[in-house]
Design a protein around this motif. Structure first.
Motif, PDB file in Angstrom:
ATOM      1  N   ALA A  10       1.574   1.713   6.359  1.00  0.00           N
ATOM      2  CA  ALA A  10       0.406   1.583   5.695  1.00  0.00           C
ATOM      3  C   ALA A  10      -0.797   1.773   6.432  1.00  0.00           C
ATOM      4  CB  ALA A  10       0.685   0.310   4.884  1.00  0.00           C
ATOM      5  N   VAL A  11      -0.654   0.952   7.672  1.00  0.00           N
ATOM      6  CA  VAL A  11      -1.862   0.939   8.632  1.00  0.00           C
ATOM      7  C   VAL A  11      -2.210   2.446   9.270  1.00  0.00           C
ATOM      8  CG1 VAL A  11      -1.906  -1.660   8.933  1.00  0.00           C
ATOM      9  CG2 VAL A  11      -0.777   0.026  10.460  1.00  0.00           C
ATOM     10  N   PHE A  12      -0.985   2.885   9.648  1.00  0.00           N
ATOM     11  CA  PHE A  12      -1.155   4.310  10.002  1.00  0.00           C
ATOM     12  C   PHE A  12      -1.959   5.275   8.903  1.00  0.00           C
ATOM     13  CE2 PHE A  12      -0.123   5.120  14.323  1.00  0.00           C
ATOM     14  CZ  PHE A  12       0.530   4.125  14.831  1.00  0.00           C
ATOM     15  N   CYS A  13      -1.518   5.304   7.798  1.00  0.00           N
ATOM     16  CA  CYS A  13      -1.999   5.818   6.811  1.00  0.00           C
ATOM     17  C   CYS A  13      -3.416   5.661   6.459  1.00  0.00           C
ATOM     18  CB  CYS A  13      -1.409   5.600   5.253  1.00  0.00           C
ATOM     19  SG  CYS A  13       0.291   6.321   5.240  1.00  0.00           S
ATOM     20  N   LEU A  14      -3.673   4.491   6.424  1.00  0.00           N
ATOM     21  CA  LEU A  14      -5.296   3.838   6.584  1.00  0.00           C
ATOM     22  C   LEU A  14      -6.082   4.727   7.551  1.00  0.00           C
ATOM     23  CD1 LEU A  14      -5.120   0.185   5.347  1.00  0.00           C
ATOM     24  CD2 LEU A  14      -6.001   2.291   3.869  1.00  0.00           C
ATOM     25  N   TRP A  56       4.802  10.079  -2.429  1.00  0.00           N
ATOM     26  CA  TRP A  56       4.772  11.458  -1.669  1.00  0.00           C
ATOM     27  C   TRP A  56       3.539  12.148  -2.051  1.00  0.00           C
ATOM     28  CZ3 TRP A  56       4.250  15.129  -5.551  1.00  0.00           C
ATOM     29  CH2 TRP A  56       4.303  14.694  -6.901  1.00  0.00           C
ATOM     30  N   LEU A  57       2.678  11.837  -2.884  1.00  0.00           N
ATOM     31  CA  LEU A  57       1.368  12.363  -3.186  1.00  0.00           C
ATOM     32  C   LEU A  57       0.649  12.455  -1.897  1.00  0.00           C
ATOM     33  CD1 LEU A  57       0.254  11.249  -6.850  1.00  0.00           C
ATOM     34  CD2 LEU A  57       0.665  13.649  -5.973  1.00  0.00           C
ATOM     35  N   LEU A  58       0.762  11.321  -0.949  1.00  0.00           N
ATOM     36  CA  LEU A  58      -0.217  11.494   0.159  1.00  0.00           C
ATOM     37  C   LEU A  58      -0.125  12.414   1.270  1.00  0.00           C
ATOM     38  CD1 LEU A  58       0.242   7.798   1.374  1.00  0.00           C
ATOM     39  CD2 LEU A  58      -1.927   8.943   0.497  1.00  0.00           C
ATOM     40  N   VAL A  67      -8.042   6.882  -0.879  1.00  0.00           N
ATOM     41  CA  VAL A  67      -8.064   6.151  -2.092  1.00  0.00           C
ATOM     42  C   VAL A  67      -6.628   5.678  -2.642  1.00  0.00           C
ATOM     43  CG1 VAL A  67      -8.805   6.059  -4.647  1.00  0.00           C
ATOM     44  CG2 VAL A  67     -10.436   7.255  -3.022  1.00  0.00           C
ATOM     45  N   LEU A  68      -5.867   6.595  -2.426  1.00  0.00           N
ATOM     46  CA  LEU A  68      -4.417   6.643  -2.947  1.00  0.00           C
ATOM     47  C   LEU A  68      -3.711   5.549  -1.852  1.00  0.00           C
ATOM     48  CD1 LEU A  68      -2.861  10.133  -3.898  1.00  0.00           C
ATOM     49  CD2 LEU A  68      -2.953   7.955  -5.143  1.00  0.00           C
ATOM     50  N   TYR A 103      -1.984   2.015  -2.755  1.00  0.00           N
ATOM     51  CA  TYR A 103      -0.675   1.733  -2.322  1.00  0.00           C
ATOM     52  C   TYR A 103      -0.527   0.507  -1.741  1.00  0.00           C
ATOM     53  CZ  TYR A 103       0.461   6.585  -3.902  1.00  0.00           C
ATOM     54  OH  TYR A 103       0.565   7.735  -4.557  1.00  0.00           O
ATOM     55  N   PHE A 104      -1.601   0.510  -0.727  1.00  0.00           N
ATOM     56  CA  PHE A 104      -1.684  -0.844   0.252  1.00  0.00           C
ATOM     57  C   PHE A 104      -1.661  -2.028  -0.476  1.00  0.00           C
ATOM     58  CE2 PHE A 104      -4.063  -3.615   3.060  1.00  0.00           C
ATOM     59  CZ  PHE A 104      -3.319  -3.361   4.095  1.00  0.00           C
ATOM     60  N   PHE A 105      -2.359  -2.126  -1.714  1.00  0.00           N
ATOM     61  CA  PHE A 105      -2.366  -3.380  -2.139  1.00  0.00           C
ATOM     62  C   PHE A 105      -1.364  -3.569  -3.197  1.00  0.00           C
ATOM     63  CE2 PHE A 105      -7.130  -2.556  -1.058  1.00  0.00           C
ATOM     64  CZ  PHE A 105      -7.395  -3.950  -0.251  1.00  0.00           C
ATOM     65  N   SER A 106      -0.674  -2.662  -3.869  1.00  0.00           N
ATOM     66  CA  SER A 106       0.361  -2.760  -4.375  1.00  0.00           C
ATOM     67  C   SER A 106       1.667  -3.281  -3.665  1.00  0.00           C
ATOM     68  CB  SER A 106       0.718  -1.791  -5.324  1.00  0.00           C
ATOM     69  OG  SER A 106       0.522  -0.352  -4.934  1.00  0.00           O
TER      70      SER A 106
END
Lengths: 520, 639
Positions: B98-102, B18-20, B55-56, B60-63
């Motif tokens: 995730a890809v959209f967030c990136l 949710w921090l995003l 950065v976040l 998240y993406f990698f975890s």
């Protein structure tokens, strides 16, 4: 012959006794305390007495008892209404005690001096106001408290007189416009006496009815206490014309005090003529007392006759709402406008009374408290808007007041919105509560009339708002005086309560609900 | 292939997803509440908020790799609970989000950085960054929600931010009008989305993605079709697709970074996200898919044709955006493995289109806000960095071999040819034709802007390159434009399953793969060559008379005229009729009633005479009536 004295639960009636004692003490103060110290002594005495009565009342909160030989019932509604009367009376006494707005206070020194005479001019210029107003007020408060807990019709009648007579006198005490004030007092007195006669005649008829009913084989009931009336009314089908004639006349006496149409005719004249602090006192406390008594008479004594009296009283409620709402549309004086608004509110309260369910009792009691706070605050603002001749109550004078003093115009706007029943004010919650109770009780017709008249009634309130904010201030726009500490306290209490009861009404609603059960 | 969709509960690092949303939201609130007092630091705060988001997102993406199904869900608190209707504030983080967030945080960060320089001379730069962060927060909410109501909240949030930013220079009438136009046309689409969500409530009792997708198999095909068409209406509104495409080019009235971030890279792709996310609904109905494909194919051609006739550098790019999103709609409409292709094209487009918009902004920056490509020319020598980076974007969009567009657009064209029967030829050729037209109009833009003779207005003497803070993001985006095609070679397409459907072995295209590629290349080079030959010597400085097709294209294919005649005129008429009715009918009745009350009040008032004797009379009369009524009721006379 031995006389058996009735048992008296002194703890339960302690608040009443305190108020009576304070009133008697007040008379002694008038006689023995030097003139200079009297005002302060009386004010402190009255406030201390009210606070003491309130504290004792709170300790008695769980009491449910009929005492003093069946003359006084101390039950939930009685305690709740007595508490309401005390709290509202504290605010009213604060207003009565204010002396910073006008030299010598809002009351005249000697009401009996001929208006316009040399003596009169002298006292108008110099003399301090009469301090007799405090014992009068405390006697009236005592009468009101007794009125809502009276358990037979005779006690109720005595309480009615005890609360009325001081009020008649208080109406005559205005320092300014003394002729109008005296006229108001005289009108109130004559019509009040007239209404008392109806009440008393009604008591006689009811006695006639109970005396014709057998309570036990060979013994006639013959009494005017509510339990006897209830038993007789549910038991006997005979002579019911007596019963209903009596009930009608008793109701007329009570509805006169409550200012319901067509027994409201005194209200505008008296509200306008009386000193504004006294008007506030009447609008708040007398209303609580009158409706408290009406609730008790209808729910305790005549409970079994509900289906018979509801249509007639319902018609009165609708007439009251209509008269109050429609007539306030064309009023040009603020105190008269508030008088008609008080009439209309009597109609809404009647809707709650006639709901016939327990929520009806509790919502009516909530309405009484909420309305009392708001109406005293409203009259407090009226005392502040002044010019050289005292209070400026003509509506046209209030035009543009928002430019002169946005704070007080804002406060008054909030009060008017509460009267109009806008959400987030106590006015909305209380209307919602009584209408909801009436719907539960199946009185849809009353609710429809109530909503329609509420819409009509919003117009005069909003007209004042529009005048204050959207008009240019004229040459004659009065100034708003800086309120003294007492008026400010009353105003703050009233406005804060209006807001709190609009935003978080649950505690008081719950309290009125817990208290909403009569004992017989 | 019936399988139940379930998401794991978010724990550990992913529990704070949710921090995003919270970080840009808080930053936006701080900036907007402080107002002018934040002017000194607002731009850095806003940029840092998005940078932190990036950065976040990477963390998240990698975890996400370690999670079962590579998807986690987090219900934060209950939002609405009325009867059977229950909506949670809930987030879903899976490969698609995730890809959209990136994209949002990555490209968003670069554009924020660029805007620090671009908006440097604007008095209201702090407000701009407040709105910009608000947009980022809303867009992230849109892609991170785990139900349609969350998506809708974000959807409206980006709409609001878009409206505020299009009309950022609200003192210009054109900007104010464009903002209103965007707002109104988006409302049409939003209404569709809302009704779609209501339909879900009505038929499925939930708007959670998992519940909806699991339940869609049990619905009748009519309901699915209705739901899908309504979602599609919402998607066309937000993404500027036919029939709601007319607002997007006008939205270029906003500052250029807004055009780059909102109206090219992210917000306008929300429609594609919506359809990709709802693939369970769209795959369940053939008719629905055909409609989506048709919308995509039609829009991509409309965009190309109009783009070729425009002379405003940002409008050409805007129509090109419309056209490229048409390709994406084509992709998601084709279904199956093409979903992933559309998403990858979306990512690549995010890079190259943002790159070119920022390049256009850089040109405008040096040319005193000139936007007319007829008044550019010869800028390559004066703005070498802008020229270089823009060229990378141009090569990417036309699909020059080796650049990203070649790798990402090509598979969509092939997939169009994989449809069954004659429709393969129809949609395949539409896509091919689009590729050729794209090459033509983009080359025209590039040549007229950077090559050829100078055609500047007199007041411009020394156009200059932009400051480093603007050039830096351009370079990074240019690198992205060049290599984003590498995504096709990576396992991203595979990785996007399960949110996107599994590619169940594709049928053979009606022409062989090689033939399609060759045709596409031939058309592309023909377009480039033709445009170069036509425009290498510049063009006329003012609009020339033209044939029917070009005139129509200049007039946006008469879409605005159509809207005006079909919607605006009757709307105005209806409004006038209602106002008339209100004035004469309703107000008349109300005023009449008020007059009646007032009159009655005035008459009744005369009864209040002031005489005690008449008061006593009226009380007596009242008492008589009351007693009589009581007795009458009692005697049964009244009942």
């Amino acid at each position: 012959m031995t006389i058996k004295f009735p048992d008296i639960d002194y703890a339960a009636i302690a608040p009443l006794l305190i108020m009576f004692g304070v009133a008697a003490l007040g008379v002694l103060v008038e006689a023995f305390v030097p003139k200079r110290a009297r005002h302060l002594t009386q004010l402190v005495l009255a406030l201390a007495g009210l606070v003491a009565a309130l504290v004792v009342l709170v300790t008695q909160a769980e009491t449910r008892v009929v005492t003093a030989g069946g003359a006084i019932a101390v039950d939930g509604p009685a305690l709740f209404l007595q508490g309401s009367i005390i709290v509202l009376a504290i605010m009213a006494v604060l207003l009565i005690g204010e002396r910073s707005l006008e030299k010598g206070g809002p009351f005249v020194a000697q009401a009996a001096i001929t208006v316009g005479s040399e003596d009169d001019r002298r006292q108008a210029a110099r003399a301090d106001g009469a301090t007799e107003v405090y014992p009068l007020a405390t006697f009236a408060i005592f009468g009101m408290m007794l009125f809502v807990s009276a358990n037979d019709l005779l006690t109720m009648f005595i309480a009615l007189e005890v609360l009325s007579l001081p009020l008649y006198l208080m109406c005559a005490l205005a320092r300014r416009r003394r002729l109008v004030s005296q006229e108001a007092a005289l009108k109130y007195f004559m019509l009040g006496a007239y209404a008392s006669a109806f009440f008393l005649f009604g008591v006689a008829l009811v006695y006639g009815f109970t005396a014709s009913v057998q309570a036990a084989p060979g013994r006639m009931a013959g009494g005017v206490d509510f339990a006897t009336i209830h038993a007789a009314a549910t038991q006997s089908p005979a002579n019911r014309a007596l019963l209903f004639g009596g009930l009608a006349m008793i109701a007329i006496g009570l509805l006169f005090k409550a200012a319901a149409a067509p027994f409201h005719v005194w209200t505008p004249d008296v509200y306008q003529g009386a000193p504004t602090a006294v008007t506030g006192f009447m609008a708040a406390c007398t209303k609580v007392a009158a409706f408290g008594a009406l609730l008790r008479v209808l729910y305790v004594a005549f409970d079994g006759a509900r289906w018979d009296f509801t249509p007639v009283l319902g018609a009165i409620a609708i007439l009251t709402m209509l008269v109050g709402a429609v007539l306030s549309v064309t009023q040009t004086d603020l105190k008269r406008l508030l008088a008609y608004s008080s009439i209309a509110n009597a109609g809404y309260l009647l809707v709650g009374v006639l709901a016939g369910v327990r929520e009806g009792i509790s919502s009516t009691m909530f309405y009484l408290v909420a309305y009392g706070f708001t109406v005293i605050a409203a009259f407090a603002v009226v005392t502040l808007v002044r010019d050289a001749d005292g209070e400026a109550t003509h509506l046209s004078r209030w035009a543009g007041l928002g430019r002169r003093s946005p704070v007080f115009a804002g406060v008054f706007t909030f009060i008017l919105l509460a009267f109009a029943g806008i959400p987030l004010t106590s006015g909305f919650i209380s209307k919602f509560a009584v209408f909801g109770a009436a719907l539960d009780g199946g009185q849809t017709w009353l609710v429809i009339a109530g909503v329609i008249t509420s819409m009509v009634l919003a117009f005069p309130y909003l007209r004042v708002v529009v005048m204050m904010w959207l008009s240019e201030p004229g040459e004659s726009t009065p100034t708003i005086a800086v309120p003294g500490a007492l008026t400010a306290a009353a105003l703050v209490i009233g406005v804060a309560a209006t807001l709190v009861l609009g935003v978080a009404p649950a505690p008081l609603l719950n309290l009125s609900d817990t208290a909403g059960q009569f004992i017989r | 292939m019936e399988q139940t969709i379930e998401y794991a509960h978010a724990t550990g690092v992913l529990g704070s997803v949710w921090l995003l949303i919270a970080i840009p939201l808080v930053s936006s609130a701080v900036i907007l509440l402080l107002g002018r007092r934040s002017a000194k630091f607002a731009h850095w705060l806003g940029t840092a908020a998005i940078g932190a988001g990036f950065v976040l997102t990477l963390i998240y993406f990698f975890s996400l790799r370690d999670q079962p199904n590579r998807a986690v869900e987090r219900n934060l608190w209950e939002f609405i609970s009325v009867g059977n209707l229950k909506v949670d504030i809930g987030l879903l983080f899976d490969p698609l989000s995730a890809v959209f967030c990136l994209l949002i945080t990555g490209v968003g960060f670069l554009i924020h950085l660029y805007a620090v320089g671009y908006m440097a001379h604007d008095e209201r730069r702090h407000t701009f960054f407040g709105y910009f962060n608000l947009f980022a927060a809303a867009m992230l909410l849109l892609v991170l929600g785990n139900n349609y109501v969350m998506l809708y909240l974000g959807w409206e949030g980006v709409g609001l931010a878009s409206y505020l930013l299009i009309s950022f220079w609200y003192t210009r009438p054109s900007a104010a009008t464009a903002g209103k136009k965007a707002f109104l046309m988006n409302r049409v689409g939003d209404a569709g989305l809302v009704i779609a969500i209501f339909t879900m409530f009505a038929y499925l009792g939930s708007t959670n993605y998992a519940d909806v997708f699991n339940g869609v198999g049990g619905l009748s095909s009519t309901v699915v079709l209705l739901m899908g068409l309504l979602l599609l209406l919402g998607a066309t509104g937000k993404s500027g697709q036919f029939p709601l495409q007319a607002w997007l080019p006008d939205a270029m009235e906003g500052p250029t970074p807004v055009s780059a971030l909102i109206h090219a890279a992210t917000m306008v792709t929300a429609g594609v996200y919506l359809i990709a996310r709802s693939n369970a609904i769209f795959s369940a109905n053939e008719v629905l898919q055909t409609v989506v494909v048709s919308v995509g194919a039609l829009t991509l051609l409309i965009g190309c044709i109009i783009g070729a006739a425009k002379d405003d550098i940002k409008r050409v790019l805007a129509w090109s955006t419309v056209s490229q999103i048409g390709y994406m709609f084509l992709g998601v409409g084709l279904g199956g493995g093409a979903y992933a292709l559309a998403i990858i094209h979306l990512l690549a487009h995010g890079f190259f289109k943002a790159n070119m918009f920022l390049g256009a902004g850089s040109v405008m920056h040096g040319m005193k806000d000139q936007v007319d490509i007829r008044r550019f020319g010869g800028l390559w020598k004066l703005m070498p960095w802008t020229f270089g980076t823009f060229t990378a974007g141009w090569l990417a969009i036309v699909g020059f071999p080796g650049f990203s567009g070649f790798f990402t657009k090509e598979p969509i064209i092939v997939a169009a040819f994989e449809r069954e029967g004659w429709t393969a030829w129809l949609y395949g050729w539409a896509a091919l034709l689009g590729a050729g037209l794209t090459a033509f109009y983009m080359t025209r833009l590039w040549v007229l802007t950077f090559l050829g003779p100078k055609r500047w207005t007199e007041d411009i003497e020394h156009p200059h390159e932009s400051p480093p803070i603007m050039v830096g993001p351009l370079v990074l985006l240019a690198i992205g434009s060049a290599i984003a095609g590498g995504l096709m070679a990576s396992p991203v397409a595979k990785w996007l399953e399960p949110p996107l459907p599994h590619e169940a072995g594709h049928p053979e295209p009606v022409m062989s793969h090689g033939v399609i590629t060759t045709l596409s290349l031939v058309l592309t080079f023909a377009g480039i060559g033709l445009a170069y030959l036509l425009f290498r010597r510049g063009t006329a400085l003012v609009e020339q008379p033209a044939g029917v097709v070009v005139t129509a294209a200049r007039r946006n294919l008469y879409a605005d005229a159509f809207n005006e005649i079909v919607f605006e005129k009757p709307g105005i008429f209806l409004t006038r009729a209602l106002v008339f009715l209100d004035n004469r009918g309703i107000d008349g009745a109300v005023n009449g009633l008020a007059a009646a009350v007032g009159g009655g009040s005035g008459r009744l008032r005369r009864l209040q005479t002031g005489f005690v004797r008449s008061y006593a009379m009226s009380m007596m009369a009242g008492a008589l009536v009351v007693v009589a009524a009581f007795v009458a009721v009692q005697m049964g006379w009244l009942s």
